[in-house]
Write an enzyme that holds these catalytic residues in place. Structure first.
Site, short mmCIF file in Angstrom:
data_model
loop_
_atom_site.label_atom_id
_atom_site.label_comp_id
_atom_site.label_asym_id
_atom_site.label_seq_id
_atom_site.Cartn_x
_atom_site.Cartn_y
_atom_site.Cartn_z
N ASN A 21 0.83 -1.21 0.00
CA ASN A 21 0.00 0.00 0.00
C ASN A 21 0.86 1.26 0.00
O ASN A 21 0.53 2.25 -0.66
CB ASN A 21 -0.96 -0.01 1.19
CG ASN A 21 -2.23 -0.79 0.87
OD1 ASN A 21 -2.37 -1.30 -0.24
ND2 ASN A 21 -3.12 -0.90 1.82
N CYS A 30 -7.98 2.66 3.03
CA CYS A 30 -6.72 1.92 3.25
C CYS A 30 -5.46 2.80 3.20
O CYS A 30 -4.72 2.86 4.17
CB CYS A 30 -6.60 0.79 2.24
SG CYS A 30 -7.81 -0.51 2.54
P1 NAD Z 1 -15.46 -2.50 7.45
O1 NAD Z 1 -15.53 -1.44 8.49
O2 NAD Z 1 -16.23 -2.36 6.19
O3 NAD Z 1 -15.92 -3.90 8.11
C1 NAD Z 1 -15.51 -4.34 9.36
C2 NAD Z 1 -16.72 -5.04 10.02
O4 NAD Z 1 -16.28 -5.75 11.18
C3 NAD Z 1 -17.80 -4.10 10.47
O5 NAD Z 1 -19.03 -4.45 9.85
C4 NAD Z 1 -17.87 -4.32 12.00
O6 NAD Z 1 -19.19 -4.22 12.52
C5 NAD Z 1 -17.33 -5.72 12.10
N1 NAD Z 1 -16.80 -6.09 13.43
C6 NAD Z 1 -15.92 -5.41 14.21
N2 NAD Z 1 -15.66 -6.11 15.33
C7 NAD Z 1 -16.35 -7.26 15.26
C8 NAD Z 1 -16.50 -8.39 16.12
N3 NAD Z 1 -15.83 -8.49 17.26
N4 NAD Z 1 -17.33 -9.38 15.72
C9 NAD Z 1 -17.99 -9.30 14.57
N5 NAD Z 1 -17.90 -8.26 13.71
C10 NAD Z 1 -17.09 -7.26 14.06
O7 NAD Z 1 -13.91 -2.70 7.16
P2 NAD Z 1 -13.25 -3.24 5.79
O8 NAD Z 1 -13.13 -2.14 4.82
O9 NAD Z 1 -13.89 -4.50 5.39
O10 NAD Z 1 -11.77 -3.55 6.31
C11 NAD Z 1 -11.49 -4.65 7.13
C12 NAD Z 1 -9.98 -4.86 7.17
O11 NAD Z 1 -9.50 -5.20 5.88
C13 NAD Z 1 -9.18 -3.62 7.59
O12 NAD Z 1 -8.07 -4.01 8.33
C14 NAD Z 1 -8.73 -3.03 6.27
O13 NAD Z 1 -7.55 -2.28 6.38
C15 NAD Z 1 -8.48 -4.29 5.46
N6 NAD Z 1 -8.59 -4.12 4.01
C16 NAD Z 1 -9.60 -3.36 3.49
C17 NAD Z 1 -9.71 -3.23 2.10
C18 NAD Z 1 -10.82 -2.40 1.48
O14 NAD Z 1 -10.75 -2.13 0.29
N7 NAD Z 1 -11.82 -1.98 2.24
C19 NAD Z 1 -8.80 -3.88 1.26
C20 NAD Z 1 -7.80 -4.66 1.82
C21 NAD Z 1 -7.72 -4.77 3.21
#
Ligand code: NAD
Length: 433
Positions: A211, A263
């Site tokens: 990234n 990100c």
């Molecule tokens: P997001 O906020 O869309 O989703 C995270 C979800 O996790 C939320 O719905 C939240 O309610 C849930 N959650 C949190 N704690 C929880 C628990 N204890 N039990 C059950 N559910 C729980 O986040 P995202 O964009 O999907 O990102 C997730 C991870 O992936 C991050 O670390 C991010 O950096 C990484 N990532 C994201 C992308 C992207 O394009 N969005 C790409 C690669 C990596």
């Protein structure tokens, strides 16, 4: 295989749906009951092209279910993925690992037998070690391997990226865990997607390095765009001229308003913190973060400049709010800084975005949200394209000009050819051309 996905957001939901499409039995868990209710009713809590169909197909086949009951979902799972958010920690920019560790503790309380816990969230180097410690302390009775498997999908093209990845990175030195991960990704393995088996710390760092490198590429071309404006060169031609060199590559060389999204901003900051903690500075990334931060507001000034000497009291139509097209994600979108700097200068902002307005309404007070580009442009003194949705690539420019107070366009994504727009009477400016 029985897979549990904890966190059903942009990454968890797409990954879970794709794994079920590979033939695995997948349970997606989220603690946000409204998300789970929506999914159970067949509605998508996020906008991602093709996701509704993929989910519907696999739900109908009985391979994909949704629940808020983490304990039930974890019992008997072969692999438990953690895909919760890791936002910037307020105040210092470190990755906030609260959700990761909470999920780890909930897993520890619920596991029923040997399993593999896989961190898909983007987490700093050493987080896997801490996850393993927690699991060992809480469940010394059960053999649980901890693997790092960072995700590289792009919002807006997430399903294609997940199913045809450039590579899959697996961080683990445990033979059984590697075998489980090979099985999880078997269909891709057979398609010959490269699978890299590395140490867990290496895997964690690969994600941040990737990234940070991409953010650097964007920031580099943005600075070259400024130089193009200063010397009278064309950044699109420069991009092509360097991008055709295979050592450089053509992707991520589009000049624009700076990187944003869920990100790059947080991951570059978190990398700086890791580097600082280990007294091994990454000066290039420090510069990237600084340049990108100042760029977003500079783009606001560019729009103000197009309004002439006295912007106060004027109106600007902002087309596109999400950090990129084909998503509804507004996290750290450059539009936030652009709109703020316009409002700070006393400008009224009217805006339209095809998918991002629900999220934007909560983040952008005093913006007039409109039903399309023409309604946004009505009575405006300038229009600015901030996100390059396809619908803004094919605007009826005559119609647009006819509803505006003055035909002024600031194209922050270089969507149009300057001559074409100027021929229609627009005062047109863009980035690096
Ligand atoms: P997001 O906020 O869309 O989703 C995270 C979800 O996790 C939320 O719905 C939240 O309610 C849930 N959650 C949190 N704690 C929880 C628990 N204890 N039990 C059950 N559910 C729980 O986040 P995202 O964009 O999907 O990102 C997730 C991870 O992936 C991050 O670390 C991010 O950096 C990484 N990532 C994201 C992308 C992207 O394009 N969005 C790409 C690669 C990596």
């Amino acid at each position: 295989m029985k897979i549990t996905m904890i966190g059903s957001g942009y990454v968890g939901l797409v990954s879970g749906a794709c794994f079920s499409d590979f033939g695995h039995d997948v349970v997606c868990v989220d603690k946000d009951a409204s998300k789970i209710e929506a999914l159970q009713a067949g509605r998508m809590p996020i906008y991602e092209p093709g996701l509704d169909q993929l989910v519907a197909t696999n739900v109908a086949a009985g391979r994909l279910t949704f629940t808020t009951d983490l304990a039930a979902a974890v019992a008997g799972a072969d692999a438990i993925f953690i895909a919760v958010g890791t936002p910037s920690r307020r105040g210092d920019g470190h990755a906030d690992l609260t959700y990761v560790f909470e999920a780890t503790k909930e897993i520890a309380a619920a596991v029923t037998g040997p399993t593999v816990v896989v961190t898909k969230s983007t987490v700093p180097v050493g987080t896997g070690d801490r996850v393993e410690e927690i699991l060992r302390e809480e469940r010394p009775d059960i053999d649980i391997a901890v693997v790092s498997n960072p995700e590289f999908l792009r919002e807006g093209a997430a399903i294609g990226d997940f199913k045809r990845p450039d590579r899959i990175v697996i961080g683990s030195e445990d033979a059984r865990a590697r075998e489980v991960m090979r099985e999880v990704y078997r269909p891709l393995y057979l398609n010959e997607s490269p699978i890299l088996f590395v140490s867990r710390r290496t895997s964690e760092l690969i994600k941040y390095a990737a990234n940070a490198f991409l953010a650097t590429k964007i920031t580099f071309i943005n600075e070259i765009a400024d130089l193009c404006e200063a010397v009278g060169a064309n950044v699109q031609d420069v991009s092509r001229g360097i991008g055709l060199d295979n050592r450089i590559g053509a992707k991520f060389l589009h000049a624009g308003p700076g990187y944003g999204g869920s990100c790059f901003p947080k991951d570059t900051l978190a990398l700086l913190k890791t580097a600082e903690d280990h007294e091994s500075p990454v000066h290039i990334v420090e510069a990237v973060v600084k340049v990108n931060d100042s760029r977003k507001r500079a783009m606001g000034r560019k729009v103000l400049h197009a309004l002439g000497d006295e912007p106060r009291g004027k109106t600007v139509a902002v087309l596109g709010l999400t950090f990129k097209p084909n998503t509804d994600d507004m996290r750290d979108a450059p539009s936030l800084a652009v709109v703020q700097s316009l409002q700070d200068a006393g400008v009224t902002v009217r805006a339209f975005d095809p998918e991002g307005m629900d999220a934007a309404k909560a983040m952008m007070p005093d913006v007039v949200f409109c039903k399309d580009a023409y309604e946004a442009a009505a009575g405006a003194d300038a229009v600015t394209i901030v996100t390059e949705w396809d619908t803004f690539r094919a605007l009826d420019l005559r119609r647009l000009a006819s509803v505006m107070t003055a035909p002024v366009m600031v194209d922050l994504r270089n969507v149009y050819r300057p001559d074409d727009v100027r021929k229609l009477g627009f005062a047109y400016s863009s980035v690096g051309r």
